[in-house]
Design a protein around this motif. Structure first.
Motif, PDB file in Angstrom:
ATOM      1  N   SER A  78      -0.045   8.147   5.912  1.00 36.63           N
ATOM      2  CA  SER A  78       0.545   7.700   7.331  1.00 36.63           C
ATOM      3  C   SER A  78       0.245   6.387   7.632  1.00 36.63           C
ATOM      4  N   THR A  79       1.057   5.791   8.532  1.00 33.00           N
ATOM      5  CA  THR A  79       0.469   4.651   9.329  1.00 33.00           C
ATOM      6  C   THR A  79      -0.915   4.267   9.580  1.00 33.00           C
ATOM      7  N   ASP A  80      -1.414   5.539  10.292  1.00 39.73           N
ATOM      8  CA  ASP A  80      -2.699   5.145  10.588  1.00 39.73           C
ATOM      9  C   ASP A  80      -3.838   5.098   9.476  1.00 39.73           C
ATOM     10  N   GLY A  81      -3.526   6.082   8.297  1.00 38.62           N
ATOM     11  CA  GLY A  81      -4.352   5.862   7.051  1.00 38.62           C
ATOM     12  C   GLY A  81      -4.093   4.265   6.555  1.00 38.62           C
ATOM     13  N   ILE A  82      -3.084   3.736   6.484  1.00 36.35           N
ATOM     14  CA  ILE A  82      -2.880   2.395   6.008  1.00 36.35           C
ATOM     15  C   ILE A  82      -3.761   1.411   6.942  1.00 36.35           C
ATOM     16  N   ASN A  83      -3.758   1.578   8.161  1.00 36.65           N
ATOM     17  CA  ASN A  83      -4.276   0.890   9.294  1.00 36.65           C
ATOM     18  C   ASN A  83      -5.810   0.921   8.701  1.00 36.65           C
ATOM     19  N   HIS A  84      -6.190   2.221   8.792  1.00 35.33           N
ATOM     20  CA  HIS A  84      -7.824   2.419   8.117  1.00 35.33           C
ATOM     21  C   HIS A  84      -8.235   1.799   6.845  1.00 35.33           C
ATOM     22  N   ILE A  85      -7.450   1.651   5.922  1.00 30.08           N
ATOM     23  CA  ILE A  85      -7.730   0.971   4.550  1.00 30.08           C
ATOM     24  C   ILE A  85      -7.633  -0.273   5.008  1.00 30.08           C
ATOM     25  N   LYS A  86      -6.826  -1.062   5.624  1.00 21.00           N
ATOM     26  CA  LYS A  86      -6.792  -2.232   5.990  1.00 21.00           C
ATOM     27  C   LYS A  86      -7.947  -2.990   6.872  1.00 21.00           C
ATOM     28  N   TYR A  87      -8.317  -2.113   7.662  1.00 16.25           N
ATOM     29  CA  TYR A  87      -9.470  -2.325   8.534  1.00 16.25           C
ATOM     30  C   TYR A  87     -10.815  -2.404   7.826  1.00 16.25           C
ATOM     31  N   ALA A  88     -10.957  -1.151   6.960  1.00 15.70           N
ATOM     32  CA  ALA A  88     -12.104  -1.013   6.008  1.00 15.70           C
ATOM     33  C   ALA A  88     -12.242  -2.061   5.217  1.00 15.70           C
ATOM     34  N   HIS A  89     -11.216  -2.722   4.505  1.00 19.17           N
ATOM     35  CA  HIS A  89     -11.106  -3.720   3.658  1.00 19.17           C
ATOM     36  C   HIS A  89     -11.606  -5.021   4.485  1.00 19.17           C
ATOM     37  N   ARG A  90     -11.145  -5.268   5.604  1.00 24.89           N
ATOM     38  CA  ARG A  90     -11.722  -6.546   6.407  1.00 24.89           C
ATOM     39  C   ARG A  90     -13.102  -6.439   6.783  1.00 24.89           C
ATOM     40  N   LEU A  91     -13.630  -5.132   6.993  1.00 20.24           N
ATOM     41  CA  LEU A  91     -14.910  -4.899   7.289  1.00 20.24           C
ATOM     42  C   LEU A  91     -15.906  -5.008   6.087  1.00 20.24           C
ATOM     43  N   SER A  92     -15.464  -4.634   4.817  1.00 18.64           N
ATOM     44  CA  SER A  92     -16.179  -4.754   3.742  1.00 18.64           C
ATOM     45  C   SER A  92     -16.342  -6.016   3.410  1.00 18.64           C
ATOM     46  N   MET A  93     -15.378  -7.057   3.639  1.00 20.05           N
ATOM     47  CA  MET A  93     -15.273  -8.546   3.152  1.00 20.05           C
ATOM     48  C   MET A  93     -16.376  -9.110   4.258  1.00 20.05           C
ATOM     49  N   SER A  94     -16.429  -8.675   5.485  1.00 18.06           N
ATOM     50  CA  SER A  94     -17.257  -9.447   6.463  1.00 18.06           C
ATOM     51  C   SER A  94     -18.618  -8.929   6.082  1.00 18.06           C
ATOM     52  N   ALA A  95     -18.761  -7.623   5.756  1.00 17.47           N
ATOM     53  CA  ALA A  95     -20.033  -7.205   5.503  1.00 17.47           C
ATOM     54  C   ALA A  95     -20.560  -8.140   3.963  1.00 17.47           C
ATOM     55  N   GLU A  96     -20.073  -8.352   2.994  1.00 16.01           N
ATOM     56  CA  GLU A  96     -20.293  -9.206   1.920  1.00 16.01           C
ATOM     57  C   GLU A  96     -20.712 -10.628   2.403  1.00 16.01           C
ATOM     58  N   ASN A  97     -20.080 -11.122   3.530  1.00 22.18           N
ATOM     59  CA  ASN A  97     -20.257 -12.420   3.812  1.00 22.18           C
ATOM     60  C   ASN A  97     -21.622 -12.387   4.689  1.00 22.18           C
ATOM     61  N   VAL A  98     -21.696 -11.357   5.354  1.00 22.79           N
ATOM     62  CA  VAL A  98     -23.172 -11.365   6.120  1.00 22.79           C
ATOM     63  C   VAL A  98     -24.260 -11.209   5.210  1.00 22.79           C
ATOM     64  N   ILE A 133       0.933  -1.182  -0.030  1.00 26.11           N
ATOM     65  CA  ILE A 133       0.002  -0.076  -0.089  1.00 26.11           C
ATOM     66  C   ILE A 133       0.951   1.227   0.064  1.00 26.11           C
ATOM     67  N   SER A 134       1.943   1.422   0.836  1.00 25.48           N
ATOM     68  CA  SER A 134       2.847   2.436   0.846  1.00 25.48           C
ATOM     69  C   SER A 134       3.716   2.645  -0.701  1.00 25.48           C
ATOM     70  N   ALA A 135       3.794   1.688  -1.112  1.00 23.00           N
ATOM     71  CA  ALA A 135       4.350   1.886  -2.316  1.00 23.00           C
ATOM     72  C   ALA A 135       3.689   2.473  -3.591  1.00 23.00           C
ATOM     73  N   ARG A 136       2.196   2.146  -3.622  1.00 14.10           N
ATOM     74  CA  ARG A 136       1.402   2.720  -4.376  1.00 14.10           C
ATOM     75  C   ARG A 136       0.620   4.169  -3.656  1.00 14.10           C
ATOM     76  N   LEU A 137       0.657   4.129  -2.497  1.00 11.36           N
ATOM     77  CA  LEU A 137       0.096   5.502  -1.856  1.00 11.36           C
ATOM     78  C   LEU A 137       1.312   6.011  -0.802  1.00 11.36           C
ATOM     79  N   PRO A 138       2.448   6.344  -1.232  1.00  9.83           N
ATOM     80  CA  PRO A 138       3.537   6.771  -0.392  1.00  9.83           C
ATOM     81  C   PRO A 138       3.277   7.811   0.642  1.00  9.83           C
TER      82      PRO A 138
END
Length: 234
Positions: free
Chosen positions: A136-156, A128-133
């Protein structure tokens, strides 16, 4: 031995309010090997013993849905799921019922989702950092969390749609095999017709791909082609 005749693929696109048939096509026959999994197999005894257990066991009941799913398996034993360490017919039946009602009693609308506990690999941060240099670390963590949340929502969403179909299709004589109590099958009828539902989420469109497996094609498929499902309003 039970042999599937043809496999018909019916796509139902649910977009806002009405489900429409998109496509229907048929494929060559698929044979299924007979793999008997129940000691002292006796179809009549399995159904009657299951009825006695379900009627007097907390959290269970006996109705057309349970009886139909179990009877379809009895008529084609290779459809029974593999259950570990079953030393007797009663043992298998009890575990099969626990599996069925475990799925039914914990369906999506009746359970509370658990907090997301998966941890992504550190290499994801690097990619992610290579694509969006500038992130911040918090920004990357938010992206990862949102992705996992989205995947979980699709399963539900898929589970909720399956439950919705179970409620609506029972009117047409299709009963849900809760808890994966029929191998690779989601719905069945008293005639032995089988449905497998695949859920694909594309933007706001939910597409249910239904594999129809049965001995002979007839009114079952025709009714599916003509049926309209109301799922909600925009």
């Amino acid at each position: 031995m039970f042999i599937y005749g043809n496999i018909g693929i019916i796509e139902i696109c649910i977009d806002g309010a009405i489900a429409h048939n998109l496509n229907s096509r048929f494929y060559p026959i698929v044979t299924v090997s007979n793999n008997l999994k129940i000691p002292d197999f006796d179809a009549n005894l399995i159904v009657s013993e299951a009825e006695n257990i379900a009627k007097f066991h907390a959290g269970m009941f006996w109705n057309d849905s349970v009886k139909t799913v179990l009877s379809v398996c009895c008529n084609s034993p290779e459809l029974f799921p593999y259950l570990k360490v079953c030393n007797s017919r009663l043992d298998y039946i009890t575990k099969w019922l626990n599996k069925y009602f475990g799925g039914y009693n914990n369906r999506a609308s009746k359970r509370t989702s658990k907090k997301i506990g998966t941890v992504s690999d550190k290499i994801i941060d690097t990619i992610i950092s290579a694509r969006l240099p500038t992130l911040s670390t918090d920004g990357i963590n938010h992206i990862k969390y949102a992705h996992r949340l989205s995947m979980s929502a699709e399963n539900v969403l898929g589970l909720l749609l399956e439950e919705y179909l179970a409620e609506k299709l029972s009117f047409y004589g299709w009963y849900c095999a809760w808890g994966e109590t029929i191998n690779k099958v989601d719905f069945c009828t008293k005639k032995g017709e089988l449905l497998q539902v695949k859920i694909v989420v594309i933007l706001k469109i939910v597409r249910a791909v239904v594999s129809v497996k049965e001995l002979s094609f007839g009114n079952g498929i025709e009714s599916m082609l003509k049926m309209e499902l109301t799922i909600g309003k925009n």
